[in-house]
Design an enzyme around this catalytic site. Sequence first.
Site, mmCIF file in Angstrom:
data_model
loop_
_atom_site.group_PDB
_atom_site.id
_atom_site.type_symbol
_atom_site.label_atom_id
_atom_site.label_comp_id
_atom_site.label_asym_id
_atom_site.label_seq_id
_atom_site.Cartn_x
_atom_site.Cartn_y
_atom_site.Cartn_z
ATOM 1 N N GLY A 1 3.166 2.313 10.797
ATOM 2 C CA GLY A 1 2.864 1.538 11.995
ATOM 3 C C GLY A 1 2.640 0.067 11.720
ATOM 4 O O GLY A 1 3.223 -0.802 12.360
ATOM 5 N N ALA A 2 1.753 -0.212 10.760
ATOM 6 C CA ALA A 2 1.408 -1.598 10.464
ATOM 7 C C ALA A 2 0.614 -1.643 9.170
ATOM 8 O O ALA A 2 0.196 -0.607 8.664
ATOM 9 C CB ALA A 2 0.569 -2.182 11.596
ATOM 10 N N MET A 3 0.408 -2.862 8.669
ATOM 11 C CA MET A 3 -0.296 -2.984 7.387
ATOM 12 C C MET A 3 -1.242 -4.179 7.421
ATOM 13 O O MET A 3 -0.864 -5.278 7.821
ATOM 14 C CB MET A 3 0.758 -3.127 6.270
ATOM 15 N N GLU A 4 -2.454 -3.939 6.955
ATOM 16 C CA GLU A 4 -3.558 -4.891 7.140
ATOM 17 C C GLU A 4 -3.672 -5.957 6.049
ATOM 18 O O GLU A 4 -4.778 -6.455 5.794
ATOM 19 C CB GLU A 4 -4.872 -4.102 7.194
ATOM 20 N N ASN A 5 -2.576 -6.350 5.391
ATOM 21 C CA ASN A 5 -2.635 -7.362 4.333
ATOM 22 C C ASN A 5 -3.552 -8.525 4.727
ATOM 23 O O ASN A 5 -3.510 -9.000 5.859
ATOM 24 C CB ASN A 5 -1.239 -7.920 4.082
ATOM 25 N N GLU B 1 -9.882 4.321 6.121
ATOM 26 C CA GLU B 1 -9.046 4.759 7.243
ATOM 27 C C GLU B 1 -9.830 5.541 8.299
ATOM 28 O O GLU B 1 -9.691 5.296 9.492
ATOM 29 C CB GLU B 1 -7.834 5.551 6.755
ATOM 30 N N GLU C 1 0.855 -1.182 0.000
ATOM 31 C CA GLU C 1 0.000 0.000 0.000
ATOM 32 C C GLU C 1 0.898 1.241 0.000
ATOM 33 O O GLU C 1 1.877 1.283 0.760
ATOM 34 C CB GLU C 1 -0.913 0.031 1.233
ATOM 35 N N HIS D 1 -6.822 -1.900 15.115
ATOM 36 C CA HIS D 1 -7.017 -1.160 13.864
ATOM 37 C C HIS D 1 -6.813 -2.087 12.656
ATOM 38 O O HIS D 1 -7.665 -2.165 11.766
ATOM 39 C CB HIS D 1 -6.046 0.020 13.821
ATOM 40 N N GLU D 2 -5.686 -2.791 12.661
ATOM 41 C CA GLU D 2 -5.400 -3.657 11.495
ATOM 42 C C GLU D 2 -6.408 -4.793 11.421
ATOM 43 O O GLU D 2 -6.847 -5.181 10.339
ATOM 44 C CB GLU D 2 -3.971 -4.205 11.560
HETATM 45 N N1 HT7 Z 1 -3.208 0.892 5.636
HETATM 46 C C1 HT7 Z 1 -1.869 1.139 6.060
HETATM 47 C C2 HT7 Z 1 -1.375 2.346 5.417
HETATM 48 C C3 HT7 Z 1 -0.008 2.383 4.811
HETATM 49 C C4 HT7 Z 1 1.204 1.835 5.180
HETATM 50 C C5 HT7 Z 1 1.581 0.989 6.192
HETATM 51 C C6 HT7 Z 1 2.940 0.658 6.303
HETATM 52 C C7 HT7 Z 1 3.896 1.143 5.437
HETATM 53 C C8 HT7 Z 1 3.524 1.977 4.449
HETATM 54 C C9 HT7 Z 1 2.170 2.309 4.316
HETATM 55 N N2 HT7 Z 1 1.565 3.073 3.435
HETATM 56 C C10 HT7 Z 1 0.263 3.121 3.737
HETATM 57 C C11 HT7 Z 1 -1.790 1.315 7.531
HETATM 58 C C12 HT7 Z 1 -3.086 1.455 8.212
HETATM 59 O O1 HT7 Z 1 -3.730 2.488 8.156
HETATM 60 O O2 HT7 Z 1 -3.566 0.533 8.810
HETATM 61 ZN ZN ZN Z 2 -5.617 1.857 8.592
#
Ligand code: HT7
Ligand code: ZN
Length: 859
Positions: free
Chosen positions: A257-261, A316, A117, A293-294
């Site tokens: 912070g984190a990523m919701e894959n 978001e 993302e 959140h994730e």
């Molecule tokens: N949806 C994600 C957003 C995001 C991200 C996370 C990690 C590294 C790069 C990124 N670019 C965009 C995070 C979230 O809102 O949950």
């Molecule tokens: Zn998010």
Amino acid sequence: LVAKRREDYRAPEFTITDIALDFTLDPSATKVVSELQVKRQDNANAPLELDGEHLQLLEVAIDDLPFGDYQQTDSGLVLNNVPDAFTLRIVTQVNPSENKALEGLYLSNGVYCTQCEAEGFRRITYYLDRPDVLARFTVKITGDKASLPTMLANGNPIEQGSNTDGTHWILWQDPFPKPSYLFALVAGSFDQLTDTFVTQSGKSVALELFVDKGKRQRGEFALEALKRSMRWDEEVFGLEYDLDIYMIVAVDFFNMGAMENKGLNVFNSKFVLADQASATDEDFFNVESVIAHEYFHNWTGNRVTCRDWFQLSLKEGLTVFRDQQFSSDMSSPLSNRIKQVRVMREHQFAEDASAMSHPIRPDEVIEMNNFYTVTVYDKGAEVIRMMHTLLGAEGFRAGMDEYFRRHDGQAVTCDDFVSAMQSATDIDLTHFSRWYSQSGTPRVEVKRAYDAASNKLTVTLTQQNLATADQSEKHDLYIPLQIEFLAADGQHVAPDSGMFRDNLVILDKPVTELTFTGKGSNITPVALGNFSAPVKLTSDLTPLEWLHTFRFANDAFSRWDAIQQLYNWCIEQYYQGSPQQIEKVIWQGLYEAVEASQDNPEILGECLVVPSFETLCQTRENIDVHALNEARQTFSHDLAEFMSDLLLVIYQTNQSDSYAYEPAQVSSRRCKNVVLTLLAELPLAETLITEQFSGSDNMSDTLGALKAAQQFDLVLFNNLMNEFEQRWRDDPLVLDKWFGLHATCDRSDILAQLTLLRQHPQFSQQNPNRVRAVIGSFAFYNTSGFHADDGSGYRFLTDYLLELDKTNPQVASRLVTPLTQWQHFAPSRQALMRQQLSRLLDDASLSKDLYEKVSKALA
Ligand code: HT7
Ligand code: ZN
């Protein structure tokens, strides 16, 4: 560089129904074979234009035959004369170890990791890298068995095996069609925590958490938090998890912070690892809320996703609102709400007032990474919250049910969301939905006029929407304003008419009036209860009326806010050079307010925090930075001195025995540490600080002592900091707190200090956490150093960004923010800041990320 516009959205000419990826992992030459099932969506003869960046193309074939009718461009691959439905095979090669931007596939500390993302998938293979193309993914990974025992991708593992050359392979399949930004791959060697969660409907889900070797115990809290999140989403929104396995991996190198894959969240280890010794209460809170959140994204983001990136707040804003509700249910609603409002007032209002001002649904974007902002996220959540207020909890839930009923499995828009909310409740949201398109912070003014002849008091509520950098024309918004009215004796009174609901008035035109007949002139309006709308409030309340509000208002947020307004007023008197305007009765009133709250450490702790410098800036223009900073400091000192006896009592009564992360203890510890920071203004604090530091059994108290020492005296600070460094030198995540404290220290040789910190063995420019801890802390929170009168702080940041931009533009672009927010300051300072922005713009190789922000800031 051209901006993309929201209004130019076109549905894709092709779609991809299935993708089979085959990765052969190699540090410098990872081979990616991609087999796509492509279908034309319209009848035209359009070529297939795939996105791709930083890729080495090895092969193209259509339906098993080599294909040569294509062009490679800067941004992708154009295939001409393709059939209407076909199998496309593309082979590319990438270099994960050279990928320092941490987008696409990268290798850091021996771990392969992806971040797709918003537009990172195009750095892995050529693809229709846009959120409205949803495909079923199958992923095969082959890698070295010894160094990469764990190899993960989305969905379920369906087959695995070993090869004779020391490699092994695994095949993952995700049954849910998804956009490419939700793809993930991780490979490395981890410690693993496992658990199960049985859903509402009785399905058993395997939970797996992967952390750095040796950090297993620090992952336990995150796993518990995950289970709490899963239960909460079932109970509050009726939403159940949908795969058989949910995986979370903690990595040390991560841009955000984190990523919701889907089924495979990737986390910055900062938001997973937490235990009593190494994490503060705030860290625990953040871990729980980011985990939630994730997880919540699985429905709001993954099952229903965004049609295009302009709709980012669809997922978001909504997911932040959901995680805020969750946190509030898990701990204390009041301190949570205050925390959220602080973010709005310190950061979002600043963004709205800057050249980067944009609506929660932006209209124009050059680099999408620049729009993961406090506006899209936090103001976006405030907009959802206002809908929640208007619709009520039940109406909101009905709207959410309708949203999922209509759109599960689709890529949709913010309008689709509002429309579902509206039709489930029959509440007309047409005017309200302007919040999606209008940027800027509305001002709401509360004024009173009394007519003695008719014994009528008129309260006039005026909304004003001023032009912002991105929009000159503004309209009136639909503002739900929570309000209560206090008579002189503290009793509540009600207006003659005009309320939408008890305590709620709607401002939907420039001026709204409420009248009180026969109730005298002495009525205090308490507006913006619970921060019911993201607006700046001004009113004609006197300092004594703020104290009256604190004593008698029903809304706890308003009581806290009254003290904040009063502090703001007091600091203004210092800033204007006339602190004697603050009469004894006001000091005494503050003393009594604190005294009366002694048995409520939650509100007490919050009330004893003086508004931050950043917050103070949002209600002032033409600011003399050092005078305002000093005004704030001197006021804090005088406040501490005036109530030192009381503060000491509060400090002593808020000592807890053995540490637990639970709401009552958290409030009490916070109260104690806030008091210690205030007492650090006075000589008597030295013993308290040293004793707290040496006797502490948890990171909150240790850090509380260090912060107080930073305030108290440099010698003490340095001594304690050295001790801390010795204890945590091998733990970079904990050492980030130490880096941050050094970088925010008010000292004349701060730039030399920063240079030393950059040479520290644990500092690495390639690790975003370290960069944020040192450079970010300095630029965002070191008021005296960053705003040094000779411009040296601005120059330091600029020099650093010119370097960092070459490797990690995404992080560089976030750190430039304080430099772009020059609008509130006096002209000579603005010139110094703009001078450094110009240096950035002069760099011919500047990234798109920085270019977009810097060019806007200079426009
Ligand atoms: N949806 C994600 C957003 C995001 C991200 C996370 C990690 C590294 C790069 C990124 N670019 C965009 C995070 C979230 O809102 O949950
Ligand atoms: Zn998010």
